[in-house]
Design a protein around this motif. Sequence first.
Motif, PDB file in Angstrom:
ATOM      1  N   GLY A  79       0.695  -1.633  -0.101  1.00  0.00           N
ATOM      2  CA  GLY A  79      -0.171  -0.222   0.491  1.00  0.00           C
ATOM      3  C   GLY A  79       1.053   1.267   0.616  1.00  0.00           C
ATOM      4  N   PRO A  96      -4.592   0.847  -0.386  1.00  0.00           N
ATOM      5  CA  PRO A  96      -4.293  -0.268   0.873  1.00  0.00           C
ATOM      6  C   PRO A  96      -3.747  -1.366   0.323  1.00  0.00           C
ATOM      7  N   SER A  97      -2.936  -3.050   0.542  1.00  0.00           N
ATOM      8  CA  SER A  97      -1.864  -3.423   0.381  1.00  0.00           C
ATOM      9  C   SER A  97      -3.310  -4.601  -0.429  1.00  0.00           C
ATOM     10  N   PRO A 140       2.997   1.044   4.587  1.00  0.00           N
ATOM     11  CA  PRO A 140       2.344   2.179   3.862  1.00  0.00           C
ATOM     12  C   PRO A 140       2.940   3.238   3.732  1.00  0.00           C
TER      13      PRO A 140
END
Length: 157
Positions: A79, A96-97, A140
Motif C-alpha cells: 500500500g 491499501p495493500s 504504507p
Amino acid sequence: MRRARHLAPFVAGLLGLLAMGGCSSHHNLGQARYRANCGICHHGGEGMLGEIPPLTGRIDRIARTPDGRHYLVDVLLNGLNGPLVANGDRYNFSMPSFRRLSDTEIAAILTYLSASGGRTDPPSFAAGDVAAQRAAPLGPSRVADERQALDRLHPLP
C-alpha cells in the motif's frame, strides 16, 4: 442420462469460469485482476484528478530502473499513504495493500499496466520478483519514503 442433464448447466458454468480465469494469458490475467482490484479507484488507468493518481503512461516509465521496479512491487504489496505528485498534479490519498493477491497476480497487474503505457518494449514483471519482496513487509508510510528517495534519484512522472 437424466442425471447428466441436470449436471449440464453446472458443468457448462464451471468450464466457462475456468476458461476465463485459469486459461488466460498473462496479459489477460493482469487486465482482469487490475479491473477487479485496482480499477475501482484508478478506473481505466486515468485515475481521478486531485484524488487518485493516474497509472497509464507512468508505470512503464517508473519501471525502467531496478529501483523503480522494486518500488512498484512494494506499492502493490504494502500500500501507499500520503501526498505525492504525479504528472505535475498533487494527490493525497491512501492505497491499501494487495498482499492478498498471489505473486503471479501482482506481477501480471504490473506487467499489464506497464504495457498500457504505449512503449514498444514495456518492462515486465515476474512472480519471482514479487516473491522476493513479499518476505520483507513494509508499512504504507515506508513505501511513501521509498517513493521520495526514488524521486530524488530518478524523477518520477
